[in-house]
Design a protein around this motif. Structure first.
Motif: not given
Length: 295
Positions: A141-154
């Motif tokens: 959600e923070v990434f989305e606010m910063l215009n960074i694509p969401k990451q799949p992580f785990l």
């Protein structure tokens, strides 16, 4: 009865009485399980069918050599160790260097950085799993606010292990931080004052005073952190279940899967013996390297 009274009043008898409970616990929880695991490794012992146990010789060890998944779990474990040890110790040393300076609220920051080390790894893993949810997690959600694509992580085969590595380093570096901090307190301040007079920069003071002064502590932490890292099981088991596609399955988790879920105790015991031998070899190698450095 004088000889009996003499025995009762002797220091050796008193020491034996105090050591007896500890020795009993060591035998029950360490020696006996090791002997049982070694004996089970030569059988086809099934946890739910103990009466059908048969001696099969070294078949389990031969099966280990032909088990491709065990090589994958060993590779995953080695990758984790190679990544987490320098990262965790670097984080611990960096925080210790910051807290070694006289700053306002230093005691609060010590508690804040150390507190994850005393929390349950299960709790920490569950919290981070929620935070790293690929669709609704706080981090994305923070990434989305910063215009960074969401990451799949785990759920990504390439990001899962680095993510677990970072979380493990963050959760456990507080313990090493306190030890580094104690070591920094023992370095004489006169050395830094003399270096300043000679015109040494902060980086030169770090290289030629701080690091040599922390060498014994660093060696101890490298050994203990490495051995501890090889025992990784909680984080991948809770956060990924060993996935995706066995990308985070470690050797201990694989042993657990065979021993308790598949209930193939004989094969799991054989893997345990092999893993124990690898850890012993690693410990002896560390010991030899340390002796060579001292000489």
């Amino acid at each position: 009865m004088k000889w009996w009274n003499k025995i009762l009043n002797s220091e050796k008898f008193s020491a034996g009485v105090f050591l007896l409970p500890a020795m009993v616990l060591i035998f029950i929880f360490i020696i006996a399980p090791v002997v049982m695991a070694f004996s089970y490794s030569f059988t086809d012992y099934h946890l739910l069918k103990p009466h059908l146990k048969e001696f099969i010789g070294i078949k389990n060890y031969i099966d280990i050599l032909n088990d491709q998944l065990i090589y994958q779990t060993l590779k995953n474990t080695l990758i984790f160790v190679i990544l987490v040890v320098p990262l965790q110790l670097s984080m611990a040393l960096g925080i210790a260097l910051l807290l070694n300076k006289k700053i306002r609220g230093g005691a609060y920051f010590k508690i804040a950085f150390f507190s994850p080390s005393v929390l349950s790894l299960v709790v920490i893993s569950i919290l981070w799993t929620i935070l790293l949810n690929p669709t609704s997690g706080l981090v994305n959600e923070v990434f989305e606010m910063l215009n960074i694509p969401k990451q799949p992580f785990l759920i990504s085969t390439t990001q899962a292990m680095p993510t677990i590595t970072f979380i493990s380093a963050w959760a456990c570096c507080g313990y090493q931080m306190l030890i580094f901090l104690a070591g920094l307190k023992n370095i004489p301040g006169e050395l830094y004052e003399a270096a300043k007079i000679d015109g040494a920069s902060k980086w030169q003071q770090f290289l030629h005073i701080t690091l040599p002064g922390l060498r014994p502590i660093t060696i101890f932490l490298v050994i203990t952190t490495t051995i501890s890292a090889f025992k990784l099981i909680v984080q991948p088991m809770v956060m990924t279940g060993g996935g995706p596609d066995n990308a985070t399955m470690t050797i201990l988790q694989y042993i657990y899967e065979y021993g308790f879920r598949h209930r193939n105790t004989g094969y799991a015991s054989a893997m345990t013996v092999v893993f124990t031998i690898l850890l012993i070899i690693l410990s002896l190698a560390f010991k030899r390297l340390l002796k060579e450095e001292e000489n």
